[in-house]
Design a protein around this motif. Structure first.
Motif, PDB file in Angstrom:
ATOM      1  N   ALA A 561       0.830  -1.205   0.000  1.00 39.71           N
ATOM      2  CA  ALA A 561       0.000   0.000   0.000  1.00 39.71           C
ATOM      3  C   ALA A 561       0.867   1.259   0.000  1.00 39.71           C
ATOM      4  O   ALA A 561       0.540   2.254  -0.665  1.00 39.71           O
ATOM      5  CB  ALA A 561      -0.932  -0.018   1.208  1.00 39.71           C
ATOM      6  N   GLU A 562       1.990   1.262   0.722  1.00 40.00           N
ATOM      7  CA  GLU A 562       2.815   2.463   0.860  1.00 40.00           C
ATOM      8  C   GLU A 562       3.874   2.586  -0.238  1.00 40.00           C
ATOM      9  O   GLU A 562       4.202   3.694  -0.674  1.00 40.00           O
ATOM     10  CB  GLU A 562       3.512   2.452   2.226  1.00 40.00           C
ATOM     11  CG  GLU A 562       2.524   2.518   3.395  1.00 40.00           C
ATOM     12  CD  GLU A 562       3.230   2.415   4.738  1.00 40.00           C
ATOM     13  OE1 GLU A 562       4.483   2.504   4.750  1.00 40.00           O
ATOM     14  OE2 GLU A 562       2.546   2.232   5.756  1.00 40.00           O
ATOM     15  N   HIS A 563       4.453   1.441  -0.650  1.00 42.38           N
ATOM     16  CA  HIS A 563       5.600   1.497  -1.568  1.00 42.38           C
ATOM     17  C   HIS A 563       5.366   0.764  -2.883  1.00 42.38           C
ATOM     18  O   HIS A 563       6.252   0.792  -3.755  1.00 42.38           O
ATOM     19  CB  HIS A 563       6.834   0.902  -0.884  1.00 42.38           C
ATOM     20  CG  HIS A 563       7.091   1.480   0.476  1.00 42.38           C
ATOM     21  ND1 HIS A 563       7.610   2.747   0.663  1.00 42.38           N
ATOM     22  CD2 HIS A 563       6.861   0.974   1.726  1.00 42.38           C
ATOM     23  CE1 HIS A 563       7.725   2.988   1.964  1.00 42.38           C
ATOM     24  NE2 HIS A 563       7.266   1.925   2.631  1.00 42.38           N
ATOM     25  N   GLY A 564       4.237   0.078  -3.011  1.00 39.57           N
ATOM     26  CA  GLY A 564       3.914  -0.601  -4.262  1.00 39.57           C
ATOM     27  C   GLY A 564       4.748  -1.837  -4.545  1.00 39.57           C
ATOM     28  O   GLY A 564       4.853  -2.255  -5.706  1.00 39.57           O
ATOM     29  N   ILE A 565       5.370  -2.389  -3.537  1.00 34.70           N
ATOM     30  CA  ILE A 565       6.208  -3.564  -3.774  1.00 34.70           C
ATOM     31  C   ILE A 565       5.391  -4.832  -3.544  1.00 34.70           C
ATOM     32  O   ILE A 565       4.368  -4.826  -2.847  1.00 34.70           O
ATOM     33  CB  ILE A 565       7.456  -3.559  -2.870  1.00 34.70           C
ATOM     34  CG1 ILE A 565       7.054  -3.750  -1.395  1.00 34.70           C
ATOM     35  CG2 ILE A 565       8.255  -2.285  -3.052  1.00 34.70           C
ATOM     36  CD1 ILE A 565       8.242  -3.930  -0.485  1.00 34.70           C
ATOM     37  N   SER A 566       5.852  -5.920  -4.141  1.00 33.29           N
ATOM     38  CA  SER A 566       5.198  -7.224  -4.009  1.00 33.29           C
ATOM     39  C   SER A 566       6.067  -8.143  -3.154  1.00 33.29           C
ATOM     40  O   SER A 566       7.247  -7.870  -2.921  1.00 33.29           O
ATOM     41  CB  SER A 566       4.967  -7.845  -5.386  1.00 33.29           C
ATOM     42  OG  SER A 566       6.190  -8.007  -6.068  1.00 33.29           O
ATOM     43  N   ALA A 598      -0.039  -8.336  -5.696  1.00 36.44           N
ATOM     44  CA  ALA A 598       1.114  -8.097  -4.835  1.00 36.44           C
ATOM     45  C   ALA A 598       1.800  -9.392  -4.399  1.00 36.44           C
ATOM     46  O   ALA A 598       2.743  -9.356  -3.610  1.00 36.44           O
ATOM     47  CB  ALA A 598       0.683  -7.311  -3.600  1.00 36.44           C
ATOM     48  N   LEU A 599       1.322 -10.539  -4.891  1.00 35.17           N
ATOM     49  CA  LEU A 599       1.872 -11.834  -4.460  1.00 35.17           C
ATOM     50  C   LEU A 599       2.496 -12.551  -5.652  1.00 35.17           C
ATOM     51  O   LEU A 599       1.919 -12.637  -6.733  1.00 35.17           O
ATOM     52  CB  LEU A 599       0.768 -12.710  -3.859  1.00 35.17           C
ATOM     53  CG  LEU A 599       1.177 -14.129  -3.437  1.00 35.17           C
ATOM     54  CD1 LEU A 599       2.236 -14.083  -2.331  1.00 35.17           C
ATOM     55  CD2 LEU A 599      -0.032 -14.933  -2.978  1.00 35.17           C
ATOM     56  N   VAL A 600       3.705 -13.063  -5.429  1.00 38.81           N
ATOM     57  CA  VAL A 600       4.402 -13.908  -6.401  1.00 38.81           C
ATOM     58  C   VAL A 600       4.684 -15.245  -5.721  1.00 38.81           C
ATOM     59  O   VAL A 600       5.288 -15.279  -4.637  1.00 38.81           O
ATOM     60  CB  VAL A 600       5.716 -13.279  -6.885  1.00 38.81           C
ATOM     61  CG1 VAL A 600       6.416 -14.206  -7.886  1.00 38.81           C
ATOM     62  CG2 VAL A 600       5.466 -11.916  -7.505  1.00 38.81           C
ATOM     63  N   LEU A 601       4.234 -16.313  -6.338  1.00 40.76           N
ATOM     64  CA  LEU A 601       4.510 -17.658  -5.813  1.00 40.76           C
ATOM     65  C   LEU A 601       5.693 -18.231  -6.578  1.00 40.76           C
ATOM     66  O   LEU A 601       5.682 -18.302  -7.809  1.00 40.76           O
ATOM     67  CB  LEU A 601       3.288 -18.565  -5.969  1.00 40.76           C
ATOM     68  CG  LEU A 601       2.048 -18.149  -5.176  1.00 40.76           C
ATOM     69  CD1 LEU A 601       0.907 -19.123  -5.434  1.00 40.76           C
ATOM     70  CD2 LEU A 601       2.348 -18.069  -3.687  1.00 40.76           C
ATOM     71  N   GLU A 602       6.715 -18.657  -5.851  1.00 39.18           N
ATOM     72  CA  GLU A 602       7.956 -19.118  -6.466  1.00 39.18           C
ATOM     73  C   GLU A 602       8.063 -20.638  -6.330  1.00 39.18           C
ATOM     74  O   GLU A 602       8.004 -21.179  -5.228  1.00 39.18           O
ATOM     75  CB  GLU A 602       9.144 -18.429  -5.783  1.00 39.18           C
ATOM     76  CG  GLU A 602      10.482 -18.746  -6.425  1.00 39.18           C
ATOM     77  CD  GLU A 602      11.589 -17.894  -5.814  1.00 39.18           C
ATOM     78  OE1 GLU A 602      12.549 -18.493  -5.286  1.00 39.18           O
ATOM     79  OE2 GLU A 602      11.484 -16.652  -5.852  1.00 39.18           O
ATOM     80  N   ILE A 603       8.207 -21.315  -7.461  1.00 36.39           N
ATOM     81  CA  ILE A 603       8.364 -22.766  -7.461  1.00 36.39           C
ATOM     82  C   ILE A 603       9.709 -23.103  -8.067  1.00 36.39           C
ATOM     83  O   ILE A 603      10.221 -22.377  -8.926  1.00 36.39           O
ATOM     84  CB  ILE A 603       7.234 -23.457  -8.252  1.00 36.39           C
ATOM     85  CG1 ILE A 603       7.212 -22.985  -9.696  1.00 36.39           C
ATOM     86  CG2 ILE A 603       5.887 -23.202  -7.606  1.00 36.39           C
ATOM     87  CD1 ILE A 603       6.147 -23.646 -10.540  1.00 36.39           C
TER      88      ILE A 603
END
Length: 736
Positions: A561-566, A598-603
């Motif tokens: 919300a504040e910095h736009g990072i995921s 904002a979510l990245v799932l890493e496999i």
């Protein structure tokens, strides 16, 4: 009502009603009943088609002959004697049918023939005492009639002997009871007819009782043929004691001879003493000989069975090798002996489960037999070869010096191709080697098992010797597993740190990767390289993964919300294979309020390579569903030696994280060209490349030159707690 029971009820009612008929009309009624029974029996056999078919058709033919002879007596009284003689044909038909049925149920053997002979001789003693001898003493008896009575009695004895054989072999049931009852009604009625004929004062022995008995033979057989269970009568019983010997029956028959001899002396004073004594004596002697032969055979069978049971108790049923119990006994004896030590190999086939899963257990059994033959050829004369279970074998050898050579031979021999069901299969074997002077069999087994695990972890298709350090590592592994279980259950000891992913040109944080950290109760940090595999092995990774996802989404909500990072969260293979995985992720987003974008799932790439085609397809469907909610998917460790291009094309991937093995050599001219190709490949497939493990300024400069885009590594920041990351983000915002 069931048709067989309806027919049986009608037959009983008709038989009772027949008692009111006159003698002249009774013969016609008798023929009509037998013809009705013949029709019903034929209909039943055609409907149910039991086996062996010849046996049942012969039984029906016997009833047909009886009906024909009765019809002749009714139609032409002058031919009564010929009709009665024709009735005797029923016996070879019935006897042959019972013989075929008995042979189908259990093949005849010398032991069973002796059993039948013993029963026949015992019945012959009774027939002599109560039928034949009284008949010989009767004055004025017609020779032809005497001959017919003698033949009928002999036929009764033969049929009863075979009937007993069938009764002990057949599977119990209503149809079997009706079938056996029909033949029993025939022979018992004939026996009653003979006895009454011999002992009665008039010339006829026919009575309502015998008439009803002969009719019972017909309608019981018809009811049996109509019953659906007739199809199962000819099937062999599931459990049968093939070597059972009726000891109590033999004792009774042994006492029967003297008892019959005494009865002869008491009942038949008018008969010459030699004739009265010779026949019972001969029959008793024959019975004794048959019983001695049968009991001798039974003793041999019992001895053979005991040897077989003893062998089975000590050997594996499939391979014939020593089983686990015999293996332990030999190992214990070697440990307690005077030898300087014991030599032990534990041999495990690599990939054997896949053979069972793909080709079936028969193919697996054939492969085990071939592996057993190869191990037998290698083992020395003093070695004990055992199968411990499944695809695991053991060798106990007194040759401690040659143990390593024996292990190498096992690995080489078991790696040769196998030909199973016309297909060539290739397997390897891992071998654990132990030699020493253990205190117990458990210590020797555990040591060899540890060496076996080391061989598998080292890449399989090899032999590894036990080293005391393996035990220390095993103990540490077990302690760590217990600590992880306690931490998961207690909710303490775990923390989530975050490593920034930065823009390679500006250094600004664009995303963070959530990394799990674990600290023992003593406060010692444990590397993920150590505890993550243990969590996978113990099945805790699913709960840990869910906890990390919940924690990371909760922390990242404010940062986004504040910095736009995921935030990037690693997902294990166990989580991906869970059918509820997508539902669980979406539920976590709803609880925490983090947007899907904002979510990245890493496999990891290895998860995809080691999965089956079906599993990969199922994973692809779950990931596509998550992408529909804005969640992005990243492939970690790209380029670690697996064929990943197919997965990049078929799976829903958004981010390509390039392994540190590429990044560490990116400053080299040739390696830079290869790295450029990977980056261009990613962009051509609309994937975002991220370089992992950046540690030097030279690597960062090369990445900027190649316009990689994003990177992470110790050069930019180490993983840090959430509050430290928050402070860095706040400082970055203030600087901007």
């Amino acid at each position: 009502m069931r048709i067989w029971l309806w027919f049986l009820s009608c037959a009983v009612v008709a038989s009772v009603a027949a008692a009111a008929l006159t003698p002249d009309s009774f013969g016609v009624f008798w023929v009509m009943v037998q013809l009705a029974c013949l029709g019903a029996a034929v209909a039943g056999l055609r409907m149910h088609r039991p086996g062996p078919a010849a046996a049942y058709w012969l039984l029906v033919a016997g009833v047909g002959v009886s009906a024909a002879s009765t019809a002749v007596e009714v139609a032409a009284p002058g031919l009564t004697r010929n009709a009665q003689a024709a009735y005797l044909v029923c016996y070879p038909l019935t006897g042959t049918a019972l013989w075929l049925l008995a042979r189908h149920l259990r093949p005849w053997s010398s032991a069973r023939l002796l059993d039948a002979a013993i029963a026949l001789i015992g019945l012959a003693q009774l027939a002599w005492a109560f039928v034949l001898l009284p008949m010989l003493s009767r004055a004025g008896l017609d020779r032809m009639e005497a001959g017919g009575i003698t033949v009928l009695a002999g036929c009764d004895l033969l049929v009863v002997a075979i009937l007993l054989r069938v009764a002990f072999a057949v599977r119990p049931g209503v149809a079997a009871g009706l079938l056996l009852g029909s033949v029993a009604a025939m022979v018992l009625t004939d026996a009653g007819y003979v006895i009454m004929y011999v002992w009665s004062s008039n010339d006829t022995a026919t009575s309502p009782v015998t008439s009803i008995g002969w009719l019972a033979w017909s309608f019981l057989l018809a009811a049996a043929c109509l019953h659906p269970g007739i199809r199962d009568v000819g099937e062999r019983p599931r459990t049968a004691d093939e070597s059972a010997t009726p000891i109590a029956g033999f004792i009774g028959l042994a006492l029967l001879g003297p008892a019959v001899l005494v009865a002869d002396i008491c009942l038949h004073h008018s008969v010459a003493a030699p004739l009265r004594a010779i026949v019972p004596t001969v029959l008793t002697a024959a019975l004794m000989v048959a019983m001695v032969l049968r009991l001798g055979r039974a003793l041999r069978e019992r001895t053979s069975l005991q040897r077989e049971l003893a062998f089975r108790a000590q050997h594996d049923g499939l391979t014939g090798l020593a089983n686990r119990e015999e293996f332990r006994t030999r190992l214990q004896a070697d440990i307690a002996g005077t030898a300087p030590g014991v030599g032990l190999l534990i041999v495990d086939l690599d990939g054997f489960k896949d053979v069972n899963d793909t080709l079936g257990h028969p193919a697996g059994d054939a492969l085990l037999l071939e592996a057993t033959a190869r191990l037998r050829a290698i083992a020395g004369p003093g070695d004990l070869l055992a199968r411990l279970g499944g695809d695991e074998f053991a060798v106990v050898s007194p040759d401690l010096d040659g143990l390593d050579g024996l292990a190498a031979q096992c690995v080489a021999a078991l790696a040769e191709p196998y030909l199973v069901d016309g297909r060539e299969l290739r397997l390897t074997a891992s071998v654990g080697v132990y030699s020493g002077a253990p205190a117990t069999t458990g210590e020797a087994l555990q040591s060899a098992d540890l060496a076996l695990y080391a061989a598998k972890e080292a890449g399989r298709n090899r032999a590894e010797r036990y080293d005391p350090q393996l035990r220390a590592a095993h103990v540490a592994h077990a302690v760590l597993a217990d600590q992880l279980r306690a931490a998961v259950d207690g909710g303490s000891g775990f923390a989530v740190h975050y490593q920034p992913v930065v823009d390679i040109h500006t250094g600004a944080v664009k995303a963070v990767e959530a990394l799990l950290r674990f600290t023992t109760p003593e406060g010692a940090p444990v590397s993920p390289v150590r505890f993550v595999p243990v969590a996978e092995e113990t099945g805790l990774i699913g709960r840990l993964g869910a906890w990390v996802l919940e924690r990371a989404c909760t922390d990242a909500r404010a940062w986004h919300a504040e910095h736009g990072i995921s935030v990037t969260v690693n997902v294990s293979g166990r989580q991906l294979r869970n059918p509820q995985f997508a539902d669980d992720v979406l539920a976590t987003l709803r609880r925490t309020g983090l947007p899907g974008a904002a979510l990245v799932l890493e496999i990891t790439e290895t998860v995809l390579v080691t999965a089956t085609v079906e599993e990969t397809e199922a994973v692809s469907r779950r990931l596509a569903r998550l992408r529909a909610h804005g969640i992005r998917i990243a492939i970690d460790d790209f380029g670690t030696g697996y064929s990943s291009l197919a997965y990049l094309r078929t799976l829903p991937i958004d981010v390509l994280k390039i392994d540190r093995a590429f990044v560490s050599r990116v400053a080299d001219r040739q390696e830079k060209a290869l790295f450029r190709a990977v980056v261009e490949l990613a962009r051509s497939m609309y994937l975002q490349p991220v370089a992992e493990g950046v540690e030097t300024d030279e690597q960062a400069a090369a990445l900027r030159e190649l316009d990689c885009g994003y990177a992470q590594g110790f050069l930019f920041a180490r993983p840090m707690p959430a509050d430290a990351l928050q402070a860095r983000l706040s400082g970055q915002l203030a600087t901007a």
